[in-house]
Scaffold this motif. Structure first.
Motif, PDB file in Angstrom:
ATOM      1  N   UNK A 199       0.894  -1.182  -0.182  1.00  0.00           N
ATOM      2  CA  UNK A 199      -0.039   0.044   0.038  1.00  0.00           C
ATOM      3  C   UNK A 199       0.787   1.265   0.129  1.00  0.00           C
ATOM      4  N   UNK A 200       0.232   2.318  -0.333  1.00  0.00           N
ATOM      5  CA  UNK A 200       0.880   3.860  -0.635  1.00  0.00           C
ATOM      6  C   UNK A 200       0.379   4.670   0.468  1.00  0.00           C
ATOM      7  N   UNK A 201       1.183   5.195   1.094  1.00  0.00           N
ATOM      8  CA  UNK A 201       0.868   6.588   2.009  1.00  0.00           C
ATOM      9  C   UNK A 201       1.272   8.066   1.377  1.00  0.00           C
ATOM     10  N   UNK A 202       0.488   8.596   0.817  1.00  0.00           N
ATOM     11  CA  UNK A 202       0.713   9.785   0.019  1.00  0.00           C
ATOM     12  C   UNK A 202       0.517  10.857   0.894  1.00  0.00           C
ATOM     13  N   UNK A 203       1.653  11.991   1.230  1.00  0.00           N
ATOM     14  CA  UNK A 203       1.646  13.129   1.695  1.00  0.00           C
ATOM     15  C   UNK A 203       0.809  14.015   1.097  1.00  0.00           C
ATOM     16  N   UNK A 204      -0.252  14.541   1.978  1.00  0.00           N
ATOM     17  CA  UNK A 204      -1.186  15.463   1.359  1.00  0.00           C
ATOM     18  C   UNK A 204      -0.780  16.992   2.181  1.00  0.00           C
ATOM     19  N   UNK A 205      -0.339  17.796   1.362  1.00  0.00           N
ATOM     20  CA  UNK A 205       0.352  19.036   1.648  1.00  0.00           C
ATOM     21  C   UNK A 205      -0.912  20.142   1.783  1.00  0.00           C
ATOM     22  N   UNK A 206      -1.595  19.989   3.035  1.00  0.00           N
ATOM     23  CA  UNK A 206      -2.629  21.045   3.309  1.00  0.00           C
ATOM     24  C   UNK A 206      -2.062  22.236   3.963  1.00  0.00           C
TER      25      UNK A 206
END
Length: 160
Positions: free
Chosen positions: A70-77
């Motif tokens: 699985x992939x954990x993608x950083x979300x730049x909020x």
């Protein structure tokens, strides 16, 4: 595959296989891989960005080589939690890449991940030149570690 909630992601990943953490930048993709027990994240070399098809191919090869589930993608909020242009770009990448790769994907809030990664590299007395080449993968490891810690909590809560 669509982007999942952390709870759905926990059910979708296979045990005994590592996860990948990604920190998307405009010039590089920071990459980190977990151990098979999902305890800790280890930075890997960055992927230099060129164009999407080449980036996706190189990323998929790296994930296949590591047997990632699985992939954990950083979300730049933004600091106020809103989505700015970088978050929209990351969501577009997730949609497009997700259509090419069946692995489950989780978006993880990455606010301050680069700051934390920079601080860690400074504490390790890494030179400025080496920090520049390692910061994106260190940030990916920080992002992935946050998700791993949350998954560990979910897994332990489910075993009660």
């Amino acid at each position: 595959m669509p982007v999942l909630t952390i709870e759905d992601f926990a059910e979708a990943i296979e045990t005994g296989r590592p996860l990948a953490g990604l920190d998307l930048g405009t010039k590089t993709i920071g990459l980190a891989i977990s151990d098979r027990s999902l305890g800790f994240a280890v930075p890997r070399p960055v992927i230099k960005r060129r164009k999407f098809t080449l980036d996706a191919e190189e990323l998929r090869k790296a994930l296949d080589k590591e047997d990632v589930t699985g992939i954990v993608l950083g979300l730049p909020l933004n600091m106020d939690g809103s989505s700015g242009p970088r978050a929209q770009s990351t969501k577009a990448f997730a949609r497009t890449y997700g259509a090419l790769d069946p692995r489950p994907m989780l978006m993880w809030d990455e606010r301050l991940s680069t700051v934390a990664a920079e601080r860690g590299l400074l504490e390790a007395d890494v030179s400025r030149a080496k920090r520049a080449t390692r910061i994106d993968s260190a940030a990916a490891a920080f992002i992935l570690q946050g998700a791993l810690d949350r998954l560990a909590y979910l897994f332990s809560a489910g075993s009660d």
